[in-house]
Design a protein around this motif. Sequence first.
Motif, PDB file in Angstrom:
ATOM      1  N   ASP A 101      39.207  42.229  27.014  1.00 39.35           N
ATOM      2  CA  ASP A 101      38.373  41.040  27.195  1.00 39.35           C
ATOM      3  C   ASP A 101      38.442  40.572  28.646  1.00 39.35           C
ATOM      4  O   ASP A 101      39.525  40.297  29.169  1.00 39.35           O
ATOM      5  CB  ASP A 101      38.859  39.927  26.262  1.00 39.35           C
ATOM      6  N   SER A 102      37.290  40.467  29.286  1.00 36.14           N
ATOM      7  CA  SER A 102      37.259  40.078  30.705  1.00 36.14           C
ATOM      8  C   SER A 102      37.668  38.632  30.923  1.00 36.14           C
ATOM      9  O   SER A 102      37.874  38.218  32.059  1.00 36.14           O
ATOM     10  CB  SER A 102      35.866  40.317  31.292  1.00 36.14           C
ATOM     11  N   HIS A 103      37.804  37.859  29.852  1.00 37.49           N
ATOM     12  CA  HIS A 103      38.237  36.468  29.990  1.00 37.49           C
ATOM     13  C   HIS A 103      39.755  36.320  30.035  1.00 37.49           C
ATOM     14  O   HIS A 103      40.259  35.211  30.198  1.00 37.49           O
ATOM     15  CB  HIS A 103      37.657  35.612  28.861  1.00 37.49           C
ATOM     16  N   GLU A 104      40.471  37.429  29.901  1.00 35.04           N
ATOM     17  CA  GLU A 104      41.932  37.373  30.028  1.00 35.04           C
ATOM     18  C   GLU A 104      42.279  36.771  31.398  1.00 35.04           C
ATOM     19  O   GLU A 104      41.666  37.137  32.412  1.00 35.04           O
ATOM     20  CB  GLU A 104      42.536  38.773  29.923  1.00 35.04           C
ATOM     21  N   PRO A 105      43.242  35.860  31.460  1.00 36.65           N
ATOM     22  CA  PRO A 105      43.567  35.192  32.728  1.00 36.65           C
ATOM     23  C   PRO A 105      43.886  36.149  33.876  1.00 36.65           C
ATOM     24  O   PRO A 105      43.463  35.928  35.012  1.00 36.65           O
ATOM     25  CB  PRO A 105      44.775  34.318  32.370  1.00 36.65           C
ATOM     26  N   TYR A 106      44.618  37.230  33.600  1.00 33.70           N
ATOM     27  CA  TYR A 106      44.971  38.138  34.688  1.00 33.70           C
ATOM     28  C   TYR A 106      43.748  38.869  35.238  1.00 33.70           C
ATOM     29  O   TYR A 106      43.689  39.207  36.431  1.00 33.70           O
ATOM     30  CB  TYR A 106      46.087  39.107  34.273  1.00 33.70           C
ATOM     31  N   ILE A 107      42.749  39.096  34.403  1.00 32.78           N
ATOM     32  CA  ILE A 107      41.522  39.738  34.861  1.00 32.78           C
ATOM     33  C   ILE A 107      40.688  38.756  35.676  1.00 32.78           C
ATOM     34  O   ILE A 107      40.158  39.089  36.740  1.00 32.78           O
ATOM     35  CB  ILE A 107      40.733  40.305  33.660  1.00 32.78           C
ATOM     36  N   GLN A 108      40.590  37.528  35.205  1.00 33.72           N
ATOM     37  CA  GLN A 108      39.856  36.512  35.958  1.00 33.72           C
ATOM     38  C   GLN A 108      40.513  36.226  37.296  1.00 33.72           C
ATOM     39  O   GLN A 108      39.835  35.971  38.294  1.00 33.72           O
ATOM     40  CB  GLN A 108      39.708  35.238  35.124  1.00 33.72           C
TER      41      GLN A 108
END
Length: 197
Positions: A101-108
């Motif tokens: 999920d692109s909404h994961e904090p580490y991805i954001q």
Amino acid sequence: MQCKNGGWASFDKDNDKMVFQHIPFADHNAMLDPATVDITGRILEMMATYGYDKNHSAVKRAIQFIQKEQESDGSWFGRWGVNYIYGTALVLRGLEAIGVDSHEPYIQQAAEWLRMMQNPDGGWGETVGSYDDPTQRGVGESTPSQTAWAILGLLAVGDTRSDSVARAVAYLLRTQKKTVHGTRTISPVPAFRACST
């Protein structure tokens, strides 16, 4: 070929014994082939193509490796390109392909780091000085390759509408080289609109 730490290397498995980097004839630690996030991101893309998803045990280990290797600013070091813009883009592409999920904090956080490193001209650049100086991460004169990597990273997190992406595409179009006959090397491109269809 997955390494014990969950990542993948370029040519070998678990070739990460640090003693070998101190051999006098080693060229830029070339005797080592440790797992890297850029290669791991590429492997995740490949695995997704063959039907694997984020629930597979090898993929879970790879995602843990990627999370462990992330820098505090959100970027990732890429060994086979210069350096953090490239590494960050390949990780984001791999994670997107495998279904994280692109909404994961580490991805954001990684996407925001890319946006923060964008140059005023719309492009991205990074000096090879970032190998030795962490303050040079994502810093340098804009280049088409670095800009393309950053765009790929942002698109991987679903960023299709931001000003960052629109300015980056405009930079690439504006700086495209011309042939000796004075025409563009590709056919004319319609005006870019920063929106999804």
